[in-house]
Design a protein around this motif. Structure first.
Motif, PDB file in Angstrom:
ATOM      1  N   PRO A  88     -17.811  65.353  17.226  1.00 45.16           N
ATOM      2  CA  PRO A  88     -16.956  64.705  16.230  1.00 45.16           C
ATOM      3  C   PRO A  88     -17.439  63.274  15.968  1.00 45.16           C
ATOM      4  O   PRO A  88     -17.825  62.567  16.889  1.00 45.16           O
ATOM      5  N   GLY A  89     -17.431  62.905  14.694  1.00 42.25           N
ATOM      6  CA  GLY A  89     -17.890  61.573  14.312  1.00 42.25           C
ATOM      7  C   GLY A  89     -19.306  61.567  13.759  1.00 42.25           C
ATOM      8  O   GLY A  89     -19.699  60.636  13.043  1.00 42.25           O
ATOM      9  N   ASP A  90     -20.098  62.602  14.072  1.00 44.55           N
ATOM     10  CA  ASP A  90     -21.459  62.663  13.513  1.00 44.55           C
ATOM     11  C   ASP A  90     -21.396  62.758  11.991  1.00 44.55           C
ATOM     12  O   ASP A  90     -20.569  63.490  11.442  1.00 44.55           O
ATOM     13  N   GLU A  91     -22.314  62.056  11.345  1.00 47.09           N
ATOM     14  CA  GLU A  91     -22.421  62.165   9.885  1.00 47.09           C
ATOM     15  C   GLU A  91     -23.545  63.160   9.580  1.00 47.09           C
ATOM     16  O   GLU A  91     -24.660  63.016  10.098  1.00 47.09           O
ATOM     17  N   VAL A  92     -23.235  64.160   8.777  1.00 42.67           N
ATOM     18  CA  VAL A  92     -24.173  65.272   8.578  1.00 42.67           C
ATOM     19  C   VAL A  92     -24.301  65.607   7.093  1.00 42.67           C
ATOM     20  O   VAL A  92     -23.496  65.168   6.265  1.00 42.67           O
ATOM     21  N   PHE A  93     -25.326  66.417   6.783  1.00 41.92           N
ATOM     22  CA  PHE A  93     -25.469  66.945   5.421  1.00 41.92           C
ATOM     23  C   PHE A  93     -26.096  68.329   5.503  1.00 41.92           C
ATOM     24  O   PHE A  93     -26.703  68.687   6.517  1.00 41.92           O
ATOM     25  N   GLY A  94     -25.929  69.092   4.421  1.00 41.48           N
ATOM     26  CA  GLY A  94     -26.499  70.443   4.445  1.00 41.48           C
ATOM     27  C   GLY A  94     -25.975  71.289   3.317  1.00 41.48           C
ATOM     28  O   GLY A  94     -25.616  70.785   2.252  1.00 41.48           O
ATOM     29  N   GLY A  95     -25.937  72.599   3.572  1.00 43.90           N
ATOM     30  CA  GLY A  95     -25.482  73.530   2.549  1.00 43.90           C
ATOM     31  C   GLY A  95     -24.563  74.576   3.144  1.00 43.90           C
ATOM     32  O   GLY A  95     -24.868  75.168   4.177  1.00 43.90           O
ATOM     33  N   ARG A  96     -23.428  74.777   2.503  1.00 41.48           N
ATOM     34  CA  ARG A  96     -22.454  75.762   2.985  1.00 41.48           C
ATOM     35  C   ARG A  96     -21.480  76.079   1.856  1.00 41.48           C
ATOM     36  O   ARG A  96     -21.028  75.162   1.174  1.00 41.48           O
ATOM     37  N   ASP A  97     -21.142  77.349   1.692  1.00 37.05           N
ATOM     38  CA  ASP A  97     -20.211  77.707   0.608  1.00 37.05           C
ATOM     39  C   ASP A  97     -18.922  76.904   0.708  1.00 37.05           C
ATOM     40  O   ASP A  97     -18.372  76.738   1.799  1.00 37.05           O
ATOM     41  N   GLY A  98     -18.462  76.436  -0.425  1.00 32.89           N
ATOM     42  CA  GLY A  98     -17.184  75.741  -0.461  1.00 32.89           C
ATOM     43  C   GLY A  98     -17.314  74.233  -0.489  1.00 32.89           C
ATOM     44  O   GLY A  98     -16.355  73.516  -0.197  1.00 32.89           O
ATOM     45  N   ALA A  99     -18.485  73.714  -0.878  1.00 36.53           N
ATOM     46  CA  ALA A  99     -18.701  72.262  -0.832  1.00 36.53           C
ATOM     47  C   ALA A  99     -17.823  71.508  -1.835  1.00 36.53           C
ATOM     48  O   ALA A  99     -17.609  70.307  -1.671  1.00 36.53           O
ATOM     49  N   PHE A 100     -17.287  72.213  -2.871  1.00 38.39           N
ATOM     50  CA  PHE A 100     -16.379  71.530  -3.792  1.00 38.39           C
ATOM     51  C   PHE A 100     -14.959  71.646  -3.233  1.00 38.39           C
ATOM     52  O   PHE A 100     -14.043  72.200  -3.850  1.00 38.39           O
ATOM     53  N   GLY A 101     -14.798  71.131  -2.040  1.00 34.26           N
ATOM     54  CA  GLY A 101     -13.516  71.149  -1.344  1.00 34.26           C
ATOM     55  C   GLY A 101     -13.594  70.149  -0.200  1.00 34.26           C
ATOM     56  O   GLY A 101     -14.670  69.614   0.091  1.00 34.26           O
ATOM     57  N   GLN A 102     -12.468  69.918   0.479  1.00 37.23           N
ATOM     58  CA  GLN A 102     -12.450  68.825   1.458  1.00 37.23           C
ATOM     59  C   GLN A 102     -13.057  69.172   2.810  1.00 37.23           C
ATOM     60  O   GLN A 102     -13.368  68.266   3.586  1.00 37.23           O
ATOM     61  N   TYR A 103     -13.178  70.483   3.128  1.00 37.57           N
ATOM     62  CA  TYR A 103     -13.780  70.854   4.415  1.00 37.57           C
ATOM     63  C   TYR A 103     -14.748  72.019   4.250  1.00 37.57           C
ATOM     64  O   TYR A 103     -14.513  72.930   3.453  1.00 37.57           O
ATOM     65  N   VAL A 104     -15.841  71.999   5.048  1.00 37.74           N
ATOM     66  CA  VAL A 104     -16.729  73.162   5.174  1.00 37.74           C
ATOM     67  C   VAL A 104     -16.953  73.403   6.661  1.00 37.74           C
ATOM     68  O   VAL A 104     -16.733  72.504   7.495  1.00 37.74           O
ATOM     69  N   THR A 105     -17.402  74.622   6.996  1.00 35.62           N
ATOM     70  CA  THR A 105     -17.616  74.964   8.409  1.00 35.62           C
ATOM     71  C   THR A 105     -19.028  75.533   8.610  1.00 35.62           C
ATOM     72  O   THR A 105     -19.202  76.744   8.789  1.00 35.62           O
ATOM     73  N   PRO A 106     -20.059  74.668   8.567  1.00 38.57           N
ATOM     74  CA  PRO A 106     -21.419  75.177   8.765  1.00 38.57           C
ATOM     75  C   PRO A 106     -21.662  75.630  10.194  1.00 38.57           C
ATOM     76  O   PRO A 106     -21.061  75.087  11.128  1.00 38.57           O
ATOM     77  N   ARG A 107     -22.547  76.618  10.350  1.00 43.27           N
ATOM     78  CA  ARG A 107     -22.972  77.024  11.689  1.00 43.27           C
ATOM     79  C   ARG A 107     -23.955  76.001  12.223  1.00 43.27           C
ATOM     80  O   ARG A 107     -24.789  75.485  11.497  1.00 43.27           O
TER      81      ARG A 107
END
Ligand SMILES: NC(=O)c1ccc[n+]([C@@H]2O[C@H](COP(=O)([O-])OP(=O)(O)OC[C@H]3O[C@@H](n4cnc5c(N)ncnc54)[C@H](OP(=O)(O)O)[C@@H]3O)[C@@H](O)[C@H]2O)c1
Length: 324
Positions: A88-107
């Motif tokens: 928690p607290g890490d700043e990350v970037f990537g790709g995951r369905d649902g990016a036009f929303g407030q939360y995503v859950t990448p693996r």
């Protein structure tokens, strides 16, 4: 959480900004609070269900998932029990369905990487599909080597603006093809030579290259092969979208088949989201070697307008969405 969803395929009007339950990350997933997202033609295809081929995966009768957007950057809020590389607290970037929303859950093992502190969320969100397509198209599929000559057709869009910079980073000599209003920008990004497609037929004036990265895919093999050396190759990123069933695929396959008769090669290409390449982008952006071109910024509630703009096909660099 607020997120855009659509229950049927269609134009951006079918999108609704809804209140959904905040997702719970699985054992190998991260819960990421999205701060910025970026828009790709891919999102347009998912939204409209065109070409119809995309419905095989997205849902035949209507969207299976309904959430839209892929490229994001944000902050890890929680991690699953088996996650070891992120906290928690890490700043990350990537790709995951649902990016036009407030939360995503990448693996954890999927397309996610830590964002460098000196790179903003919106810049990191602009990498995703476009950045990885440019990188993998030039380096992996195109096998571009230092001092080789590369022609980038469609140098002014999301993929093209990344491709010009990455081709320079790979040590190549770059010819960029774009329309009049984007000529100066292509030069500033590092193109050695820029051809304005509204003034010149690049297939006659450009000369021979080791590689052509064909992003719009708007010219037939008989013309494209004129810009290739005897052993040159074209990496095909897209093609005309006129065929409602298979879209650009028809053009890509016909280019491939036509090229089989000679020494020059045309190879269709689909990018893969992966964490290793995102980590390379993190390094390159932290060092200032590459940086996204951002043309427009939208708020989350304006996602339909952002998608409509990208759907017109003339974006200059990336379109980003601020997800507060
Ligand atoms: N194969 C894959 O894995 C993959 C991955 C990503 C994207 N794609 C596809 O690649 C295409 C481009 O994606 P993108 O993200 O770069 O799109 P984008 O950001 O919407 O860019 C569109 C760009 O194309 C340029 N363009 C349009 N007509 C052109 C022409 N006749 N000649 C040269 N340039 C032209 C436009 O410039 P002007 O306004 O100057 O014409 C605009 O800058 C899309 O079709 C997308 O679906 C494929």
């Amino acid at each position: 959480m607020r997120a855009f969803v659509h229950e049927r395929y269609g134009l951006p009007e079918v999108l609704e900004l809804r209140e959904l339950e905040k997702p719970v990350p699985g054992d190998d997933e991260l819960l990421v609070r999205v701060h910025a997202a970026s828009v790709n033609p891919f999102d347009w295809h998912v939204l409209t269900g065109t070409p119809y081929l995309v419905r095989l995966q997205g849902g035949l009768r209507g969207p299976k998932d309904g959430r839209v957007g892929v490229d994001y950057a944000g902050t890890v809020e929680a991690v699953g029990a088996a996650v070891t590389q992120f906290e928690p607290g890490d700043e990350v970037f990537g790709g995951r369905d649902g990016a036009f929303g407030q939360y995503v859950t990448p693996r954890e093992a999927g397309a996610v990487a830590k964002k460098p502190a000196n790179v903003s969320f919106e810049r990191a969100a602009a990498v995703g599909i476009a950045g990885l397509t440019a990188l993998q198209g030039l380096r992996d599929k195109g096998r571009l080597q230092p001092a080789q000559k590369v022609l980038i057709n469609g140098a002014s869009g999301g993929v093209g603006t990344w491709a010009v910079q990455l081709a320079r980073w790979l040590g190549a000599e770059v010819t960029a093809v774009c329309s009049t209003g984007n000529v100066d920008a292509a030069r500033e990004l590092g193109a050695d030579r820029v051809i304005d497609y509204t003034q010149d037929d690049f297939t006659r004036s450009a000369g021979e290259h080791d590689l052509m990265l064909d992003i719009p895919g708007n010219r037939p093999w008989s013309e494209c092969k004129r810009v290739l050396k005897q052993d040159g190759r074209i990496v095909l990123v897209s093609g005309p979208k006129t065929n409602r069933w298979v879209g650009p695929l028809g053009h890509m396959v016909s280019m491939r088949l036509a090229s089989l008769r000679g020494s020059r090669e045309a190879t269709p290409f689909v990018a893969k989201m992966n964490g290793g390449d995102l980590r390379l982008f993190a390094e390159l952006m932290a060092a200032g070697t590459v940086t996204p071109v951002i043309e427009r910024r939208y708020e989350l509630r304006e996602v339909p307008a952002a998608l409509a703009y990208v759907g017109e096909g003339h974006a200059r660099g990336k379109i980003v969405v601020s997800v507060a």
